[in-house]
Design an enzyme around this catalytic site. Structure first.
Site, PDB file in Angstrom:
ATOM      1  N   SER A  16     -28.177  -3.243 -28.583  1.00 54.14           N
ATOM      2  CA  SER A  16     -27.807  -3.179 -27.173  1.00 54.14           C
ATOM      3  C   SER A  16     -27.302  -1.781 -26.876  1.00 54.14           C
ATOM      4  O   SER A  16     -26.108  -1.490 -27.040  1.00 54.14           O
ATOM      5  CB  SER A  16     -26.718  -4.214 -26.836  1.00 54.14           C
ATOM      6  OG  SER A  16     -26.229  -4.012 -25.518  1.00 54.14           O
ATOM      7  N   GLU A  17     -28.202  -0.909 -26.468  1.00 52.03           N
ATOM      8  CA  GLU A  17     -27.806   0.471 -26.187  1.00 52.03           C
ATOM      9  C   GLU A  17     -26.791   0.551 -25.052  1.00 52.03           C
ATOM     10  O   GLU A  17     -25.874   1.375 -25.082  1.00 52.03           O
ATOM     11  CB  GLU A  17     -29.029   1.315 -25.872  1.00 52.03           C
ATOM     12  CG  GLU A  17     -29.917   1.614 -27.065  1.00 52.03           C
ATOM     13  CD  GLU A  17     -30.762   0.423 -27.501  1.00 52.03           C
ATOM     14  OE1 GLU A  17     -31.245   0.422 -28.654  1.00 52.03           O
ATOM     15  OE2 GLU A  17     -30.942  -0.512 -26.679  1.00 52.03           O
ATOM     16  N   GLN A  23     -30.665   4.917 -31.999  1.00 47.14           N
ATOM     17  CA  GLN A  23     -31.517   5.022 -33.189  1.00 47.14           C
ATOM     18  C   GLN A  23     -32.714   5.959 -33.000  1.00 47.14           C
ATOM     19  O   GLN A  23     -33.059   6.724 -33.899  1.00 47.14           O
ATOM     20  CB  GLN A  23     -31.994   3.629 -33.585  1.00 47.14           C
ATOM     21  CG  GLN A  23     -32.568   3.551 -34.971  1.00 47.14           C
ATOM     22  CD  GLN A  23     -32.779   2.115 -35.396  1.00 47.14           C
ATOM     23  OE1 GLN A  23     -33.618   1.417 -34.830  1.00 47.14           O
ATOM     24  NE2 GLN A  23     -32.023   1.685 -36.395  1.00 47.14           N
ATOM     25  N   PHE A  24     -33.338   5.913 -31.845  1.00 47.37           N
ATOM     26  CA  PHE A  24     -34.363   6.872 -31.438  1.00 47.37           C
ATOM     27  C   PHE A  24     -34.075   7.249 -29.982  1.00 47.37           C
ATOM     28  O   PHE A  24     -33.640   6.403 -29.198  1.00 47.37           O
ATOM     29  CB  PHE A  24     -35.770   6.277 -31.529  1.00 47.37           C
ATOM     30  CG  PHE A  24     -36.286   6.131 -32.926  1.00 47.37           C
ATOM     31  CD1 PHE A  24     -37.059   7.130 -33.511  1.00 47.37           C
ATOM     32  CD2 PHE A  24     -35.997   4.994 -33.671  1.00 47.37           C
ATOM     33  CE1 PHE A  24     -37.534   7.002 -34.807  1.00 47.37           C
ATOM     34  CE2 PHE A  24     -36.467   4.861 -34.963  1.00 47.37           C
ATOM     35  CZ  PHE A  24     -37.231   5.860 -35.536  1.00 47.37           C
ATOM     36  N   ASP A  26     -35.943   7.501 -27.631  1.00 46.93           N
ATOM     37  CA  ASP A  26     -36.728   6.634 -26.753  1.00 46.93           C
ATOM     38  C   ASP A  26     -35.962   5.384 -26.321  1.00 46.93           C
ATOM     39  O   ASP A  26     -36.334   4.729 -25.337  1.00 46.93           O
ATOM     40  CB  ASP A  26     -38.005   6.178 -27.468  1.00 46.93           C
ATOM     41  CG  ASP A  26     -38.737   7.301 -28.156  1.00 46.93           C
ATOM     42  OD1 ASP A  26     -38.130   7.971 -29.012  1.00 46.93           O
ATOM     43  OD2 ASP A  26     -39.931   7.514 -27.866  1.00 46.93           O
ATOM     44  N   TYR A  27     -34.901   5.032 -27.050  1.00 49.43           N
ATOM     45  CA  TYR A  27     -34.205   3.776 -26.803  1.00 49.43           C
ATOM     46  C   TYR A  27     -33.024   3.907 -25.844  1.00 49.43           C
ATOM     47  O   TYR A  27     -32.319   2.933 -25.602  1.00 49.43           O
ATOM     48  CB  TYR A  27     -33.657   3.208 -28.128  1.00 49.43           C
ATOM     49  CG  TYR A  27     -34.679   2.856 -29.173  1.00 49.43           C
ATOM     50  CD1 TYR A  27     -36.040   2.866 -28.911  1.00 49.43           C
ATOM     51  CD2 TYR A  27     -34.264   2.496 -30.454  1.00 49.43           C
ATOM     52  CE1 TYR A  27     -36.962   2.545 -29.887  1.00 49.43           C
ATOM     53  CE2 TYR A  27     -35.167   2.163 -31.439  1.00 49.43           C
ATOM     54  CZ  TYR A  27     -36.522   2.194 -31.155  1.00 49.43           C
ATOM     55  OH  TYR A  27     -37.427   1.868 -32.131  1.00 49.43           O
ATOM     56  N   PRO A  71     -32.000   1.671 -21.717  1.00 44.52           N
ATOM     57  CA  PRO A  71     -31.115   0.564 -21.318  1.00 44.52           C
ATOM     58  C   PRO A  71     -29.661   0.991 -21.110  1.00 44.52           C
ATOM     59  O   PRO A  71     -28.909   0.298 -20.431  1.00 44.52           O
ATOM     60  CB  PRO A  71     -31.223  -0.416 -22.496  1.00 44.52           C
ATOM     61  CG  PRO A  71     -32.554  -0.132 -23.105  1.00 44.52           C
ATOM     62  CD  PRO A  71     -32.729   1.352 -22.965  1.00 44.52           C
ATOM     63  N   HIS A  73     -41.277   6.113 -30.290  1.00 49.60           N
ATOM     64  CA  HIS A  73     -40.387   6.729 -31.268  1.00 49.60           C
ATOM     65  C   HIS A  73     -40.537   8.251 -31.285  1.00 49.60           C
ATOM     66  O   HIS A  73     -40.182   8.893 -32.269  1.00 49.60           O
ATOM     67  CB  HIS A  73     -40.673   6.194 -32.680  1.00 49.60           C
ATOM     68  CG  HIS A  73     -40.491   4.722 -32.827  1.00 49.60           C
ATOM     69  ND1 HIS A  73     -41.444   3.827 -32.438  1.00 49.60           N
ATOM     70  CD2 HIS A  73     -39.458   4.002 -33.328  1.00 49.60           C
ATOM     71  CE1 HIS A  73     -41.017   2.600 -32.694  1.00 49.60           C
ATOM     72  NE2 HIS A  73     -39.811   2.682 -33.228  1.00 49.60           N
TER      73      HIS A  73
END
Length: 340
Positions: free
Chosen positions: A61-62, A84-85, A87-88, A91, A131
């Site tokens: 849960s970003e 983590q990346f 790209d995430y 959110p 990613h």
């Protein structure tokens, strides 16, 4: 001070370790950063050393990761969180824009947000569309944030320490292509092994690299090249291969950008090439181009040229064509040199 040859990944881990020692209020968390040590192992061994109360895993849960970091920071902790990346991060955008970046202003300086958000960014590991993104331009548009991207191990450690010590939020972007080498960041081409490079000789103890200052990586008289992260090494490789007297500036802090160093260089050379891996339209190169135009218009002897990624979704099958490589960069250098 004793130095050791480190990769960028090892230098980042060293910075986190040192700051965990120095700041008892620092907490480190994100997806898989605890027991597993992070997907790239940037936090390997830190949970065993500092315990599960200070280094721990977060749910997927970003928004939750960033939202809790804002609350922790407001009440005196120093959160360093990992997305983590890169790209995430989407959110978490509402927490970053509406809460993190504004808390000092909204609270009339009663609260600050000493939060560092680490994100691996860019391509080069065949991670595909979800990613491999380079979202730095988005963060530069948000008032209240610093955006930092190192290009080498020495400064990755110093800049990360400075970011953690900052009383305001820092987006710390880590180019995945530079984590473990090759140091020049483009295929197996290397002017010298990264392990022998001066910028891979990293002091063992505490030091910091000042935020908001660019570095001149190569002095020159013919043209100015603006780059950051992996593109700094591509710019250097292209200048050496083409034997062009290019002055290459590593921005280091993307925003606030060091316009004084940029303007001094462009006013000297009269020409400017801008490199970044992200897509071209509305990329940070457009902002750089506007700034150079505003500060150096009467000194320019050629149009400003951008060399960037394509305006397409990230092309997994054509990853190394998508990146600005030495040949595309050399063509840009030559095009501005031809202008009278």
């Amino acid at each position: 001070m004793t130095t050791q040859s480190l990769s960028m990944l090892q230098a980042i881990r060293s910075a986190l370790d040192i700051m965990m020692q120095r700041d008892a209020n620092m907490v480190l968390y994100g997806q898989d950063v605890g027991y597993f040590g992070g997907v790239f192992r940037a936090t390997e061994g830190l949970q065993a050393k500092y315990g599960k109360q200070r280094v721990f895993d977060a749910p997927i849960s970003e928004s939750g990761i960033v939202g809790t970091a804002v609350g922790m920071a407001a009440y005196g902790l120093t959160p360093v969180v990992e997305i983590q990346f890169g790209d995430y991060f989407y959110p978490a955008m509402d927490q970053i824009v509406s809460e993190l970046s504004r808390i000092r202003y909204r609270s009339a300086n009663d609260f600050t947000a000493p939060v560092t958000i680490r994100m691996p960014v860019g391509g080069g590991i065949y991670g595909g569309q979800t990613h491999s993104q380079s979202p730095e331009a988005i963060f530069t548009h948000i008032a209240g944030l610093r955006t930092v991207m190192p290009s080498n191990p020495l400064e990755a450690k110093g800049l990360l320490i400075a970011a953690i010590e900052s009383p305001d939020p820092v987006i710390f972007l880590e180019p995945k292509r530079l984590y473990n080498g090759p140091f020049d960041g483009y295929h197996e081409r290397a002017l010298q092994s990264w392990r022998d490079h001066p910028l891979a000789q990293v002091p063992e103890g505490y030091y910091h690299t000042k935020l908001d200052q660019a570095a001149v990586r190569r002095e020159g008289q013919a043209l100015t090249v603006l780059a950051y992260g992996t593109m700094v090494h591509v710019a250097l490789a292209a200048a050496e291969e083409a034997q062009i007297d290019a002055e290459i500036i590593d921005l280091r802090t993307i925003w606030p950008v060091d316009i004084a160093t940029i303007a001094e260089s462009v006013q000297k050379t009269g020409r400017c090439v801008i490199l970044h891996e992200a897509t071209r339209t509305s990329g940070f190169g457009a902002e750089l181009s506007a700034l150079v135009q505003e500060h150096c218009f009467y000194f320019l002897e050629a149009p400003i040229v951008r060399v960037t990624g394509w305006d397409t979704p990230y092309p997994h099958a054509h990853e190394w064509d998508y990146f600005p490589g030495p040949q595309r960069v050399i063509a840009a250098y030559q095009s501005v040199m031809k202008e009278i």
